[in-house]
Scaffold this active site. Structure first.
Site, short mmCIF file in Angstrom:
data_model
loop_
_atom_site.label_atom_id
_atom_site.label_comp_id
_atom_site.label_asym_id
_atom_site.label_seq_id
_atom_site.Cartn_x
_atom_site.Cartn_y
_atom_site.Cartn_z
N SER A 1 -22.94 -51.17 -32.11
CA SER A 1 -24.02 -50.12 -31.64
C SER A 1 -23.73 -48.87 -31.89
CB SER A 1 -24.26 -50.61 -30.34
OG SER A 1 -24.89 -49.53 -29.58
N TYR B 1 -21.54 -51.35 -21.14
CA TYR B 1 -22.02 -51.61 -22.64
C TYR B 1 -21.08 -50.83 -23.71
CZ TYR B 1 -25.45 -51.90 -26.74
OH TYR B 1 -25.88 -52.39 -27.82
N1 LIG Z 1 -31.84 -53.79 -29.97
C1 LIG Z 1 -30.96 -52.51 -30.03
O1 LIG Z 1 -31.77 -51.59 -30.17
C2 LIG Z 1 -29.59 -52.65 -30.44
C3 LIG Z 1 -29.19 -51.59 -30.75
C4 LIG Z 1 -27.68 -51.63 -31.26
C5 LIG Z 1 -27.04 -52.64 -30.97
N2 LIG Z 1 -27.67 -53.87 -30.48
C6 LIG Z 1 -26.89 -55.09 -30.54
O2 LIG Z 1 -27.51 -56.35 -31.50
C7 LIG Z 1 -27.26 -57.48 -30.78
C8 LIG Z 1 -28.67 -58.29 -30.57
O3 LIG Z 1 -29.63 -57.44 -30.08
P1 LIG Z 1 -30.86 -57.75 -30.08
O4 LIG Z 1 -31.57 -56.65 -29.91
O5 LIG Z 1 -31.32 -58.78 -31.20
O6 LIG Z 1 -31.25 -58.55 -28.58
P2 LIG Z 1 -32.11 -60.00 -28.17
O7 LIG Z 1 -32.11 -59.95 -26.67
O8 LIG Z 1 -33.24 -59.89 -29.10
O9 LIG Z 1 -31.31 -61.05 -28.80
C9 LIG Z 1 -30.11 -61.51 -28.26
C10 LIG Z 1 -29.77 -62.96 -28.28
O10 LIG Z 1 -28.53 -63.29 -27.64
C11 LIG Z 1 -28.64 -64.44 -27.05
N3 LIG Z 1 -27.63 -64.50 -25.94
C12 LIG Z 1 -27.35 -63.78 -24.91
N4 LIG Z 1 -26.27 -64.05 -24.31
C13 LIG Z 1 -25.76 -65.27 -24.94
C14 LIG Z 1 -24.80 -66.02 -24.65
N5 LIG Z 1 -23.78 -65.94 -23.59
N6 LIG Z 1 -24.56 -67.18 -25.50
C15 LIG Z 1 -25.43 -67.34 -26.58
N7 LIG Z 1 -26.48 -66.76 -26.94
C16 LIG Z 1 -26.50 -65.45 -25.84
C17 LIG Z 1 -30.05 -64.25 -26.21
O11 LIG Z 1 -30.34 -65.52 -25.78
C18 LIG Z 1 -30.67 -63.52 -27.26
O12 LIG Z 1 -31.56 -64.68 -28.12
C19 LIG Z 1 -26.51 -57.16 -29.48
O13 LIG Z 1 -25.14 -57.47 -29.54
C20 LIG Z 1 -26.76 -55.90 -29.16
O14 LIG Z 1 -25.86 -55.15 -28.46
C21 LIG Z 1 -29.10 -53.95 -30.40
#
Ligand SMILES: NC(=O)c1ccc[n+]([C@@H]2O[C@H](COP(=O)([O-])OP(=O)(O)OC[C@H]3O[C@@H](n4cnc5c(N)ncnc54)[C@H](O)[C@@H]3O)[C@@H](O)[C@H]2O)c1
Length: 269
Positions: A160, A173
């Protein structure tokens, strides 16, 4: 409760991105994607599968995985409902993969409540570290033994902007995403001789349903205006998936231990 940070009205949104595939890029390769039920993980699972890969799609949500598989009967998608924070979950992933694995995308992750160090509870710190760090570690530890033959192996960890600085989340985080950098670099060095590469992507703001529950007044007051002032664009998850697939594939064969931003230029400011 402070309002979630908003993006200024004049900010370019959903930066231009045209879906494309590189046919055959992952043909003959098994790729495990955690967090494949939603957001960036879902977009990554689909792109890998469209490019010929056999995808082991891992998530807590059985409903989301069922929907993914049902909507794409033409693609090689195997759903594994698993919690990456426990041994039973990672065992299920290894069983689902059923043998040699080429790629692993550690995408499952949680956002915190923006609490600073003076406020954060043990429970919140542990909740975030358990998925973002321990889950990534456990999944990688379980799979690394079935990766890295002649075809090599490629791991992509999802960091991130909070991997690179202190202004994109709370202490839990930010600490967790900095730890992902350490995991990435250590793995890259330790497994280079086994022909396994390990890189991380550092996304900026991405349009996904990731739960945001900013309960810290202090965190919201400090971080909210920072995000509003500096966040350059809101990306589609497919744009980040494209960066992940570059790192996952032979297109980045000469790259390991790198932290590659996919952030619309946020980190350059
Ligand atoms: N959305 C953003 O702006 C953003 C920015 C930077 C980084 N990220 C990172 O990207 C990654 C994905 O984020 P996203 O925005 O797609 O989120 P999201 O919530 O859309 O998807 C995350 C998925 O992970 C699954 N998950 C959570 N805990 C779990 C566990 N213990 N075991 C198995 N599955 C699990 C959830 O059920 C969900 O389907 C994360 O690591 C997040 O920190 C997101």
């Amino acid at each position: 409760m402070p309002a979630a940070p908003t993006v200024p009205a004049n900010t370019p949104r959903l930066g231009a991105y045209r879906d494309q595939t590189i046919p055959g890029r992952f043909t003959g390769r098994t790729v495990v994607v955690t967090g494949a039920g939603s957001g960036i993980g879902l977009a990554t699972a689909l792109r890998v599968a469209r490019e010929g890969g056999r995808v082991i799609a891992v998530d807590l949500s059985a409903a989301n995985l069922d929907q993914l598989v049902a909507a794409h009967p033409d693609l090689d998608l195997t759903a594994v409902v698993a919690d990456i924070t426990g041994q039973a979950g990672v065992d299920a992933i290894v069983t689902g993969a059923g043998g040699e694995v080429y790629g692993l995308v550690n995408c499952a992750g949680l956002m915190d409540n923006f609490a600073p160090v003076g406020e954060v509870t043990d429970a919140e710190f542990e909740r975030i570290m358990n998925v973002n760090v321990w889950g990534t570690l456990r999944t990688t530890r379980a799979l690394i033994g079935v990766m890295g033959t002649e075809a090599g192996g490629s791991i992509v960890n999802v960091g991130s902007m909070a991997s690179l600085g202190g202004g994109a989340g709370g202490v839990a985080y930010t600490t967790s995403k900095h730890a992902v950098v350490g995991l990435t670099k250590s793995t890259a060095v330790m497994y280079a001789a086994q022909n396994i590469r390990c890189n991380a992507v550092a996304p900026g703001a991405v349009m996904t349903p990731i739960p945001k529950n900013i309960t810290s007044q202090h965190g919201g007051r400090v971080i909210g205006p920072l995000l509003a002032a500096t966040m350059p664009s809101l990306a589609r998850p497919e744009a980040v998936a494209a960066t992940i697939c570059f790192l996952l594939s032979d297109d980045s064969a000469n790259t390991t231990g790198a932290i590659l931003t996919s952030d619309g230029g946020w980190g350059a400011q």
